[in-house]
Motif scaffolding. Structure first.
Motif, short mmCIF file in Angstrom:
data_model
loop_
_atom_site.label_atom_id
_atom_site.label_comp_id
_atom_site.label_asym_id
_atom_site.label_seq_id
_atom_site.Cartn_x
_atom_site.Cartn_y
_atom_site.Cartn_z
N PHE A 81 -11.89 -39.53 86.06
CA PHE A 81 -12.16 -38.27 85.30
C PHE A 81 -11.82 -37.14 86.30
CE2 PHE A 81 -15.52 -41.33 83.47
CZ PHE A 81 -15.47 -40.43 82.26
N VAL A 82 -11.90 -37.47 87.73
CA VAL A 82 -11.45 -36.18 88.80
C VAL A 82 -10.01 -36.38 88.61
CG1 VAL A 82 -11.19 -35.69 91.34
CG2 VAL A 82 -13.42 -36.76 90.23
N GLU A 83 -9.14 -37.10 88.38
CA GLU A 83 -7.79 -37.25 88.52
C GLU A 83 -7.49 -36.38 87.33
OE1 GLU A 83 -4.18 -39.41 86.80
OE2 GLU A 83 -5.27 -40.52 87.96
N PHE A 84 -7.98 -36.98 86.21
CA PHE A 84 -7.71 -36.03 84.53
C PHE A 84 -8.15 -34.71 85.00
CE2 PHE A 84 -8.82 -34.61 80.56
CZ PHE A 84 -7.46 -34.97 79.69
N GLU A 85 -9.07 -34.24 85.27
CA GLU A 85 -9.42 -32.91 85.04
C GLU A 85 -8.84 -32.23 86.18
OE1 GLU A 85 -13.78 -32.74 86.02
OE2 GLU A 85 -14.10 -34.35 83.98
N ALA A 117 8.29 -28.11 72.08
CA ALA A 117 7.74 -27.68 73.36
C ALA A 117 6.36 -28.32 73.77
CB ALA A 117 7.40 -26.01 73.57
N TYR A 118 5.56 -28.59 72.60
CA TYR A 118 4.49 -29.48 72.66
C TYR A 118 4.74 -30.91 73.10
CZ TYR A 118 0.38 -32.53 71.51
OH TYR A 118 -0.41 -33.45 71.71
N ASN A 119 6.28 -31.60 72.35
CA ASN A 119 6.33 -32.65 72.56
C ASN A 119 6.62 -33.04 74.02
OD1 ASN A 119 7.06 -35.58 71.81
ND2 ASN A 119 9.32 -34.90 72.09
N ASP A 120 7.37 -31.90 74.64
CA ASP A 120 7.61 -32.16 76.08
C ASP A 120 6.59 -32.04 76.96
OD1 ASP A 120 9.95 -31.74 78.06
OD2 ASP A 120 8.97 -29.71 78.66
N PHE A 121 5.48 -31.25 76.67
CA PHE A 121 4.17 -31.09 77.28
C PHE A 121 3.61 -32.65 77.19
CE2 PHE A 121 -0.39 -30.98 76.46
CZ PHE A 121 -0.99 -30.55 77.82
N TYR A 122 3.48 -33.01 75.88
CA TYR A 122 2.74 -34.46 75.77
C TYR A 122 3.69 -35.55 76.54
CZ TYR A 122 1.32 -38.41 72.98
OH TYR A 122 0.62 -39.54 72.52
N GLN A 123 4.89 -35.47 76.37
CA GLN A 123 5.43 -36.76 77.20
C GLN A 123 5.84 -36.59 78.59
OE1 GLN A 123 9.38 -37.61 75.59
NE2 GLN A 123 8.58 -37.94 73.48
N LYS A 124 5.80 -35.33 79.34
CA LYS A 124 6.33 -35.16 80.57
C LYS A 124 4.76 -34.90 81.53
CE LYS A 124 10.88 -33.39 80.28
NZ LYS A 124 11.84 -32.39 80.33
N LYS A 125 3.91 -34.25 80.88
CA LYS A 125 2.66 -33.90 81.45
C LYS A 125 1.54 -35.13 81.10
CE LYS A 125 3.87 -29.20 82.42
NZ LYS A 125 3.44 -27.61 82.31
N LEU A 126 0.85 -34.79 79.70
CA LEU A 126 -0.25 -35.30 79.49
C LEU A 126 -0.05 -37.11 79.36
CD1 LEU A 126 -2.83 -34.59 78.34
CD2 LEU A 126 -2.24 -34.39 76.13
N SER A 127 1.09 -37.57 78.67
CA SER A 127 0.92 -38.90 78.82
C SER A 127 1.41 -39.50 80.09
CB SER A 127 1.89 -39.31 77.74
OG SER A 127 3.28 -39.03 77.86
N SER A 128 1.97 -38.85 80.97
CA SER A 128 2.26 -39.37 82.43
C SER A 128 1.09 -39.33 83.40
CB SER A 128 3.42 -38.26 82.94
OG SER A 128 2.87 -37.35 83.30
N GLN A 130 -1.85 -41.07 84.78
CA GLN A 130 -2.18 -42.69 84.93
C GLN A 130 -3.68 -43.01 84.48
OE1 GLN A 130 -0.87 -45.01 87.61
NE2 GLN A 130 0.97 -43.66 87.76
N SER A 131 -4.50 -42.03 84.44
CA SER A 131 -5.73 -42.27 83.89
C SER A 131 -5.82 -42.39 82.24
CB SER A 131 -6.96 -41.47 84.49
OG SER A 131 -6.45 -40.20 84.26
N VAL A 132 -4.71 -41.84 81.61
CA VAL A 132 -5.04 -41.68 80.14
C VAL A 132 -4.37 -42.82 79.50
CG1 VAL A 132 -3.94 -40.33 78.37
CG2 VAL A 132 -4.62 -39.01 80.32
N ALA A 133 -5.59 -43.17 78.82
CA ALA A 133 -5.19 -44.41 77.89
C ALA A 133 -4.72 -44.22 76.58
CB ALA A 133 -6.53 -45.50 77.78
N HIS A 134 -5.18 -43.11 75.81
CA HIS A 134 -4.89 -43.00 74.32
C HIS A 134 -5.02 -41.18 74.26
CE1 HIS A 134 -4.49 -43.34 70.15
NE2 HIS A 134 -5.63 -42.62 70.01
N ILE A 135 -4.09 -40.74 73.45
CA ILE A 135 -3.97 -39.42 73.09
C ILE A 135 -3.87 -39.32 71.58
CG2 ILE A 135 -2.61 -37.20 73.18
CD1 ILE A 135 -1.30 -38.35 75.79
N SER A 136 -4.65 -38.47 71.06
CA SER A 136 -4.69 -38.47 69.54
C SER A 136 -4.41 -36.81 69.25
CB SER A 136 -5.76 -38.79 68.53
OG SER A 136 -5.72 -38.66 67.42
#
Length: 153
Positions: A81-85, A117-128, A130-136
């Motif tokens: 939680f801390v890492e994600f936040e 731009a959203y796809n770039d954010f999604y791939q390079k930041k959000l999905s990278s 470590q703590s994230v398992a799923h994004i919808s």
């Protein structure tokens, strides 16, 4: 904390237009300027008025795409939680982030100039992260209501 009718009127007025002067507010609520000023200062001191902001038009500034992302972390552990936040706080594309109950852990509100731009954010930041398992992702097609006004009763 107890609000009377004059406090509520003041709060309604400044929610609609935070640039109103003390003089304008006092005229609208039929109270002299000094007690109006004192009431506003009390509301600020009590934390009812947190801050004054300017709301910008994201579309005119080149960020018309609005996306809500439901995020599930891989483990329900404090360090995840801390890492994600901490990471989310560094992403300017994320304009809101809330811990939620239900089928996922977080709901974030993201703005972007376009799908690329959203796809770039999604791939390079959000999905990278470590703590994230799923994004919808849910893409906003049209906003029915968008307000910052808190109802006062």
């Amino acid at each position: 904390m107890s609000l009377d009718n004059l406090d509520i009127k003041i709060l309604q007025l400044i929610q609609e237009n935070a640039q109103l002067t003390i003089k304008e507010i006092s005229q609208k609520i039929n109270l002299s300027m000094t007690p109006t000023h004192d009431r506003i200062k009390r509301l600020e001191h009590e934390g009812i008025i947190e801050k004054y902001v300017t709301i910008l038009n994201r579309k005119l500034l080149g960020n018309p795409l609005l996306v809500y992302c439901s995020i599930t972390l891989d483990k329900q552990q404090k360090n995840h939680f801390v890492e994600f936040e901490e990471a989310i706080k560094q992403f300017p594309e994320v304009i809101e982030c809330s811990i939620v109950s239900g089928n996922y852990d977080y709901l974030i509100k993201v703005i972007a100039k376009d799908m690329e731009a959203y796809n770039d954010f999604y791939q390079k930041k959000l999905s990278s992260l470590q703590s994230v398992a799923h994004i919808s992702s849910s893409f906003v097609m049209s906003e029915v209501k968008n307000t910052t006004v808190i109802p006062l009763y």
